[in-house]
Design an enzyme around this catalytic site. Structure first.
Site, PDB file in Angstrom:
ATOM      1  N   GLY B 150       3.545  -1.203 -13.250  1.00  0.00           N
ATOM      2  CA  GLY B 150       2.889  -0.761 -12.030  1.00  0.00           C
ATOM      3  C   GLY B 150       3.623   0.422 -11.428  1.00  0.00           C
ATOM      4  N   CYS B 151       2.930   1.170 -10.602  1.00  0.00           N
ATOM      5  CA  CYS B 151       3.535   2.382 -10.041  1.00  0.00           C
ATOM      6  C   CYS B 151       4.692   2.020  -9.101  1.00  0.00           C
ATOM      7  CB  CYS B 151       2.487   3.231  -9.329  1.00  0.00           C
ATOM      8  SG  CYS B 151       1.377   2.317  -8.240  1.00  0.00           S
ATOM      9  N   TYR B 152       4.462   1.065  -8.188  1.00  0.00           N
ATOM     10  CA  TYR B 152       5.548   0.691  -7.279  1.00  0.00           C
ATOM     11  C   TYR B 152       6.751   0.142  -8.036  1.00  0.00           C
ATOM     12  CZ  TYR B 152       2.459   1.140  -3.135  1.00  0.00           C
ATOM     13  OH  TYR B 152       1.639   1.609  -2.133  1.00  0.00           O
ATOM     14  N   SER B 155       8.813   2.925  -9.642  1.00  0.00           N
ATOM     15  CA  SER B 155       9.622   3.734  -8.728  1.00  0.00           C
ATOM     16  C   SER B 155      10.817   2.958  -8.192  1.00  0.00           C
ATOM     17  CB  SER B 155       8.758   4.218  -7.555  1.00  0.00           C
ATOM     18  OG  SER B 155       8.444   3.140  -6.691  1.00  0.00           O
TER      19      SER B 155
END
Lengths: 343, 343, 343, 343
Positions: B150-152, B155
């Site tokens: 996932g993107c979160y 990061s």
């Protein structure tokens, strides 16, 4: 084959795009970065988007010597400053693509009218070629000095030239209502360009006669043979990139116009003509080297043409590289994105 | 070598980026585009940014047969729908990179907790590899099913894992305050996502526990061995792309943290660690596959880490291609932009 | 004196502005809020900007009975739906300001041409007054049904009418190139209106003939006596509010135009004519009930006029209240902001 | 009663809001506008949003004499410059609301630590009152010099003080992750603040310790009695106005927190506490003088509080007028908008 390249004015917005795109180009390599006011800094400290070794290059000053190996110089400098750097680079035997306005005109008088100063190197005019690739690629290919067209003229000339050649447009009533993202205004620390001044706002500027109007008229005639008069009204929009020109046109045989553009551009890799009645958005070209064109027929003898480009790519760095590809006998499409970075 | 590729869910925002990037990839080629609700349309009519032949491809329906020649399938579908397409593609002997959440968890129970439904294909869990390339590339290289992070979590995990491995972070007090552009919310026609609802506004959402919190905790432990608890508060910002995660951390030897990250990532092409005290912006990564990381030391045992990615590239399509490169023994950097499209 | 007011269609963007502005008006008070699809909810749950008791009002359904005490009804509903509510309200003896297009035309045939449907209540046409206050205030003052002008026609008619009256504009070549913020497109959950579709983009829409073109032509003639033909090309911009219309005009005695507008509007509280050659921005009017007008003379017989309004205030709710003030013999400026909320 | 007012620093963003709001205030009237660098210009030429007579006022220089009739001076000047103007105005017997940081601290030492300079008028500290109206209105009412709180401290102190008073928050682990629109950074011509640098981007700034952290700590203690330590990380967002502070908190009896805030603020006209679990957006407060507060309980002893203000209104000009209302025994709500201008 890798051709070392110098980029002068590397820290402006068009310069930054050149740096990024040249670094990703299979045949060109960044060998020298010039930046008048930022000389001595790391490239990465001024250009937040670049990384790796490229970011570690030192920015050279205006008077720095361009390495011998460099065969191609891009000048992305303010007008007048550009001409001086161009002259130096040509004297060293390098090919030059100039992104400024300095060599876009064929007469010193018109230049002076548009830019308000005497041209510092009018003797170079005769060797400069206007680099609107789709219409001047043969001349570009054999030139050492290419004047990269302005963003507004690019967006306006591409749809107009085939129609002017076919003599179907009323030449006296050409209205260009253009809309540009803020990056077109450059990277100077001016109050007018602050985020809070442009955000959530739109305004017209540059009236009664924006500098690009001269370029539009000169090259509409230069490339089609038809002398026109343009009423050009540019606007600045709350977005970073993108340019949309709305051409309000009258003429004859408007139902043939779409076919004329289709015929002119069907093999052009960077021009997309939309189906008749569909109109493009700047989102469809942002990040690409494309010009998207749409036509809507309003009625008897009247039509609207909308033309979209990314002002920093097809309107600046991308078209400059397209010209450079031609000058070095590379495939014209090399290193240039056809698709937009959407959304 | 050109490997034919299928992209299922091609008309969402992550799907659109896959289409663009795969078309520009030297070793992959778009061979099949699936789109549940838009089946039968021209790709170009739904994806405004693509042009040329790619735009003329017809979007296939959910049940369309993927051509035999296709060796690799990207699934960019909603969760649950993705699992079904993944199962089919694997049964046909194809390799799969799944951009949904369906194979990011190792236990059906956690999946059910996070997503509120029973998993349709839990039998596939054991063959799925979590594709955070910088930490799992060896497993990815020999896998047929990669769950794209996932993107979160991407990061947050990239800066955190080296510190967790070194056991210098307090594992009970990890706060992730994240900010995402609107493209992370997808392309559904919801009032909440209208331009006028998000423009000039910021809000938190997804509380008390966003789905990605489970993924963060599971893989922080899975990749570092350290069980952590995360307080994760995501926000949506008035911009299209970009994600910035602010990690509020406590721990020991904070003055060593920068060095630990430097050591872990100095050879990673897509991670840029800024000098100590400098913090990244999302503008610096937009359009690139990079994750930019900065650290600021607040005082005794306290630090802030800021991590930026383009949520549609390193947080979705770019990382998916990075995984695919590994799965097909290509250079991991192939077809992936290192520089941001700035400004 | 406090006059109880009903607002039907209170949850759209124009409705929301009416709610806010009526609540702040010293002589009107919100007594009834109607909302077709949101009936039964608290006003505050659908309108995030309002607070206090106002937020606690319950939204009434389409068929709810408007309280007897209500003397004034604002209808901010889709066309056709508006006409039905207007008819009901008039039958109950209430005064009505209709923000839809339903009573802006004087002929059912033109309405049908512009809106594609038969008008449900053509018998009410004769009692409707077009509420462009600066030009029709006497009629508005004695009317029970005021048709609030469209936003585009407002921005175009205000600068044009004095020039048409003076017969100095070529009536055959009026080009209106208009730019609107996204709030003009309404609050429906459509993919086209998502944040990520409109952000960082501009496009033309509504061609070949937008509905407002009929209204422009009808009222240019209705208010000046001069029959004109308009080429109207609207664009949607990446901003929430604001409308800028660029009028490309030809005519005679252009150097007199500024004086003609000065003479017409020097006592108007909501019209600001900029000094000759200066052009307005939408930031200068956002949040106010003003229309800002600028003129640039291009040359012999040619001029550009730029006109800016806040599309939700002078282009909708503000002008509606200005009309209502007239209908109830209040000072026309009551409750209306003269200054913009800047920046 | 109309009280003549001077606004010094009238051309910055907070100053502009003061000009607009004071002109619309029923009891105050703009009598003098000071602007250091723009002295001599028409107000309207620098402030695009204002119209009418107000726009025709001439901007006075820094040393201009404030008219005798003026009873109240707002200073919206840079720190240090503000203190000098404040001293002069007090010497003339005028009441002052200072929007700078110059009188927000009670100790010259802390001021020097936060602002890096020696305070030019420490002798005035003892008469300054910190103007967080909801908590200091009694002192404000009898003061001649009110220090208007900073925007970040306002957004953080309002939700925190009732909880600190109740001693339910862990005072050692208060994390404030704040997000501000660009107008908070002021109107100086800096490259960092250009549209294209901030657009489509987010970044943290001001670390390791932003100046407002001292103010937060000083007044959290000053107003609640509890000494706290704050980890404050501000971010700048691509929007003009609006501020959202996310407070990551630990403590005891978190299920009581909502009730404690409800009890403290239920009669406050400018504070809206959302139902438990709902979180505010900045769109809900933009253009209003409100502070919206929401709480989400994360689990055992942990909660997130989100607080939103319009940084130029409740965070600057609006709160300044609220203070002025108190100083002149006016109804505290006079001239202040309770509803947001939405969308």
């Amino acid at each position: 084959m890798t051709i070392p390249v110098a980029i002068l004015g590397a820290t402006g917005y068009a310069g930054a795009e050149l740096v990024r795109m040249i670094d990703g180009h299979p045949n060109f390599a960044v060998a020298h970065l010039g930046a008048h006011t930022q000389a001595g800094k790391r490239a990465g400290s001024v250009l937040p988007g670049i990384a790796g070794q490229l970011a570690n290059m030192t920015l050279a000053g205006a008077d720095a010597i361009i390495p011998d190996a460099v065969a191609l110089v891009f000048t992305a400098l303010p007008h007048a400053a550009a001409a001086k750097s161009v002259a130096k680079a040509l004297a060293l035997g390098k090919k030059v693509v100039d992104l400024s306005a300095d060599f876009r005109h064929q007469s010193p008088a018109i230049y002076q009218q548009a830019y308000g100063i005497e041209h510092p190197h009018p003797e170079l005019f005769k060797q400069a070629v206007y680099g609107l690739c789709e219409h001047t690629r043969d001349k570009v290919a054999i030139s050492s000095l290419v004047a990269n067209p302005g963003c507004y003229p690019t967006s306006m000339l591409l749809p107009l030239i085939p129609l002017l050649k076919a003599d179907v447009v009323h030449k006296e009533s050409i209205i260009v209502d253009a809309k540009s993202g803020a990056s077109g205004a450059g990277r100077s620390a001016k109050t007018d360009l602050l985020y809070c001044e442009l955000n959530e706002s739109v305004k017209a500027y540059g009236l009664p006669r924006h500098r690009h109007a001269w370029e539009m008229e000169e090259w509409a005639e230069g490339l089609s043979g038809a002398a026109i008069r343009v009423r050009f009204v540019p606007h600045i929009l709350p977005m970073g990139r993108g340019m949309l020109s709305t051409l309000h046109l009258s003429g004859s045989e408007v139902e043939r116009w779409h076919g004329l553009l289709e015929q002119s551009y069907r093999h052009e890799p960077f021009i997309r003509l939309l189906p008749l009645g569909e109109l493009p958005s700047t989102a469809g070209v942002r990040g690409s080297n494309r010009c998207d064109i749409g036509i809507s027929l309003l009625g008897e003898g009247e039509a609207v043409i909308v033309s979209c480009i990314d002002n920093l790519i097809k309107g600046a760095a991308g078209q400059a590289i397209q010209n450079a590809n031609l000058m070095f006998s590379l495939n014209e499409e090399t290193g240039l994105p056809k698709h937009a970075t959407w959304p």
